[in-house]
Motif scaffolding. Structure first.
Motif, PDB file in Angstrom:
ATOM      1  N   ILE A   1       4.033 -24.268 -44.666  1.00  0.00           N
ATOM      2  CA  ILE A   1       4.764 -23.990 -45.901  1.00  0.00           C
ATOM      3  C   ILE A   1       4.209 -22.712 -46.500  1.00  0.00           C
ATOM      4  O   ILE A   1       2.990 -22.502 -46.507  1.00  0.00           O
ATOM      5  CB  ILE A   1       4.557 -25.105 -46.946  1.00  0.00           C
ATOM      6  CG1 ILE A   1       5.217 -26.399 -46.507  1.00  0.00           C
ATOM      7  CG2 ILE A   1       5.140 -24.693 -48.295  1.00  0.00           C
ATOM      8  CD1 ILE A   1       4.940 -27.541 -47.460  1.00  0.00           C
TER       9      ILE A   1
ATOM     10  N   GLU B   1      13.530 -23.747 -50.373  1.00  0.00           N
ATOM     11  CA  GLU B   1      13.745 -24.404 -51.664  1.00  0.00           C
ATOM     12  C   GLU B   1      13.952 -23.305 -52.689  1.00  0.00           C
ATOM     13  O   GLU B   1      13.141 -22.382 -52.749  1.00  0.00           O
ATOM     14  CB  GLU B   1      12.494 -25.175 -52.103  1.00  0.00           C
ATOM     15  CG  GLU B   1      12.205 -26.451 -51.394  1.00  0.00           C
ATOM     16  CD  GLU B   1      10.922 -27.068 -51.943  1.00  0.00           C
ATOM     17  OE1 GLU B   1      11.010 -28.117 -52.603  1.00  0.00           O
ATOM     18  OE2 GLU B   1       9.832 -26.498 -51.710  1.00  0.00           O
TER      19      GLU B   1
ATOM     20  N   HIS C   1       9.667 -23.283 -45.665  1.00  0.00           N
ATOM     21  CA  HIS C   1       9.022 -24.185 -44.710  1.00  0.00           C
ATOM     22  C   HIS C   1       9.454 -23.780 -43.317  1.00  0.00           C
ATOM     23  O   HIS C   1      10.612 -23.427 -43.103  1.00  0.00           O
ATOM     24  CB  HIS C   1       9.480 -25.633 -44.926  1.00  0.00           C
ATOM     25  CG  HIS C   1       9.120 -26.228 -46.256  1.00  0.00           C
ATOM     26  ND1 HIS C   1       8.672 -27.531 -46.381  1.00  0.00           N
ATOM     27  CD2 HIS C   1       9.158 -25.725 -47.506  1.00  0.00           C
ATOM     28  CE1 HIS C   1       8.454 -27.788 -47.640  1.00  0.00           C
ATOM     29  NE2 HIS C   1       8.735 -26.714 -48.355  1.00  0.00           N
TER      30      HIS C   1
ATOM     31  N   GLY D   1      11.445 -29.196 -56.377  1.00  0.00           N
ATOM     32  CA  GLY D   1      12.236 -30.386 -56.664  1.00  0.00           C
ATOM     33  C   GLY D   1      13.637 -30.338 -56.103  1.00  0.00           C
ATOM     34  O   GLY D   1      14.355 -31.333 -56.141  1.00  0.00           O
ATOM     35  N   THR D   2      14.051 -29.199 -55.579  1.00  0.00           N
ATOM     36  CA  THR D   2      15.387 -29.141 -54.979  1.00  0.00           C
ATOM     37  C   THR D   2      15.289 -29.436 -53.484  1.00  0.00           C
ATOM     38  O   THR D   2      14.215 -29.395 -52.897  1.00  0.00           O
ATOM     39  CB  THR D   2      16.040 -27.770 -55.187  1.00  0.00           C
ATOM     40  OG1 THR D   2      15.181 -26.751 -54.664  1.00  0.00           O
ATOM     41  CG2 THR D   2      16.283 -27.512 -56.668  1.00  0.00           C
ATOM     42  N   ALA D   3      16.427 -29.707 -52.890  1.00  0.00           N
ATOM     43  CA  ALA D   3      16.446 -30.086 -51.482  1.00  0.00           C
ATOM     44  C   ALA D   3      16.070 -28.908 -50.589  1.00  0.00           C
ATOM     45  O   ALA D   3      16.316 -27.744 -50.924  1.00  0.00           O
ATOM     46  CB  ALA D   3      17.827 -30.599 -51.094  1.00  0.00           C
ATOM     47  N   LEU D   4      15.468 -29.218 -49.467  1.00  0.00           N
ATOM     48  CA  LEU D   4      15.143 -28.223 -48.466  1.00  0.00           C
ATOM     49  C   LEU D   4      16.393 -27.974 -47.624  1.00  0.00           C
ATOM     50  O   LEU D   4      16.937 -28.889 -47.013  1.00  0.00           O
ATOM     51  CB  LEU D   4      14.019 -28.762 -47.591  1.00  0.00           C
ATOM     52  CG  LEU D   4      13.238 -27.768 -46.754  1.00  0.00           C
ATOM     53  CD1 LEU D   4      12.538 -26.760 -47.638  1.00  0.00           C
ATOM     54  CD2 LEU D   4      12.201 -28.516 -45.918  1.00  0.00           C
ATOM     55  N   ILE D   5      16.849 -26.714 -47.609  1.00  0.00           N
ATOM     56  CA  ILE D   5      18.044 -26.336 -46.858  1.00  0.00           C
ATOM     57  C   ILE D   5      17.607 -25.509 -45.661  1.00  0.00           C
ATOM     58  O   ILE D   5      16.876 -24.528 -45.817  1.00  0.00           O
ATOM     59  CB  ILE D   5      19.022 -25.524 -47.737  1.00  0.00           C
ATOM     60  CG1 ILE D   5      19.354 -26.290 -49.021  1.00  0.00           C
ATOM     61  CG2 ILE D   5      20.277 -25.180 -46.938  1.00  0.00           C
ATOM     62  CD1 ILE D   5      20.048 -27.622 -48.798  1.00  0.00           C
ATOM     63  N   PHE D   6      18.088 -25.891 -44.482  1.00  0.00           N
ATOM     64  CA  PHE D   6      17.655 -25.247 -43.255  1.00  0.00           C
ATOM     65  C   PHE D   6      18.636 -24.185 -42.772  1.00  0.00           C
ATOM     66  O   PHE D   6      19.848 -24.288 -42.975  1.00  0.00           O
ATOM     67  CB  PHE D   6      17.478 -26.289 -42.145  1.00  0.00           C
ATOM     68  CG  PHE D   6      16.289 -27.188 -42.354  1.00  0.00           C
ATOM     69  CD1 PHE D   6      16.429 -28.410 -42.989  1.00  0.00           C
ATOM     70  CD2 PHE D   6      15.030 -26.794 -41.937  1.00  0.00           C
ATOM     71  CE1 PHE D   6      15.334 -29.241 -43.195  1.00  0.00           C
ATOM     72  CE2 PHE D   6      13.925 -27.616 -42.135  1.00  0.00           C
ATOM     73  CZ  PHE D   6      14.081 -28.834 -42.773  1.00  0.00           C
ATOM     74  N   GLY D   7      18.080 -23.166 -42.120  1.00  0.00           N
ATOM     75  CA  GLY D   7      18.894 -22.186 -41.431  1.00  0.00           C
ATOM     76  C   GLY D   7      19.419 -22.749 -40.124  1.00  0.00           C
ATOM     77  O   GLY D   7      19.103 -23.886 -39.755  1.00  0.00           O
TER      78      GLY D   7
ATOM     79  N   GLN E   1      22.504 -21.596 -47.676  1.00  0.00           N
ATOM     80  CA  GLN E   1      21.806 -21.658 -46.396  1.00  0.00           C
ATOM     81  C   GLN E   1      21.070 -20.358 -46.109  1.00  0.00           C
ATOM     82  O   GLN E   1      21.634 -19.278 -46.207  1.00  0.00           O
ATOM     83  CB  GLN E   1      22.845 -21.921 -45.320  1.00  0.00           C
ATOM     84  CG  GLN E   1      22.318 -21.929 -43.898  1.00  0.00           C
ATOM     85  CD  GLN E   1      23.456 -22.009 -42.910  1.00  0.00           C
ATOM     86  OE1 GLN E   1      24.336 -22.854 -43.043  1.00  0.00           O
ATOM     87  NE2 GLN E   1      23.452 -21.128 -41.933  1.00  0.00           N
TER      88      GLN E   1
END
Lengths: 110, 115
Positions: free
Chosen positions: A47, A91, A32, A95-101, A2
């Motif tokens: 982005i 990211e 993003h 291709g990997t997931a977008l992880i949010f703060g 994260q």
């Protein structure tokens, strides 16, 4: 992993500026930025891809320092409509997931 | 602008019941996601789906969760036996690809309340 956002909250008067930071312990492919109003879905802002570019539209801009794995969102001459929670999503590679703060809550008053 | 559609907007269920949350991603998008957000907290990644299989999932996405794309348009999230802590807003998102500037489009969410 994260990303870490700071500050947690910002209180502004209309016309004031703010900076929201987002940092990661991992190398990043992209950052993003989204804004979320209460009870609504996150809305895309911009982005930034690795390469240290700075982007902006209207009075909102952002930078990405890939060496430091940090991004900053700059809000200038804030308006009431800027109020909301700002999330950065990262990211580690394409291709990997977008992880949010955890988000930064911005409150703008007149 | 094209939209991701989610139904229902609100779902109330009893603990232990199964729920299915539905999403219609944007038609030419290839990557689909489920996120959830507990009230006042961050947006948490659950699962990503590409080419009819899970491409990535988080620790939250345990055996109680499953996803499916039963036809060419719908993308569903099933929770087999709901718990109180599953209460959250669930967002579906889709993305055309991973080329430059490919943003996530979020649906308006399904508010799940487990009683």
């Amino acid at each position: 992993q994260q990303p870490v956002q700071s500050p947690q909250a910002v209180i502004l008067r209309e016309g004031e500026d703010a900076v929201i930071n987002c940092s990661s312990s991992k190398a990043l492919y992209s950052v993003h930025w989204y804004r979320q109003k209460h009870g609504e879905a996150p809305v895309f802002l911009m982005i930034l891809l690795k390469g240290g570019e700075q982007k902006g539209h209207d009075k909102i801009s952002a930078s990405f320092n890939e060496k430091k794995q940090q991004s900053s969102l700059y809000l200038t001459a804030s308006q009431l409509s800027y109020s909301g929670t700002y999330f950065c999503g990262t990211e580690s590679q394409a291709g990997t997931a977008l992880i949010f703060g955890k988000g930064t809550t911005l409150s703008v008053s007149s | 602008e094209p939209e991701v559609t989610q139904t229902p907007s609100h779902q109330v269920t009893q603990m232990g019941q199964e729920v299915i949350l539905r999403c219609v991603p944007i038609s030419n998008h290839l990557y689909f996601y489920w996120y959830r957000q507990i009230l006042g907290q961050k947006v948490e990644f659950l699962v990503s789906f590409y080419n009819n299989e899970i491409s990535e999932k988080s620790e939250i996405f345990d055996d109680q969760f499953s996803v499916e794309r039963p036809d060419g348009s719908n993308f569903t999230l099933k929770i087999r036996s709901t718990k109180l802590e599953d209460s959250a807003m669930y967002f579906c998102a889709s993305r055309q690809g991973f080329a430059t500037n490919e943003k996530l489009f979020f649906g308006s969410g399904t508010q799940l309340s487990v009683l």
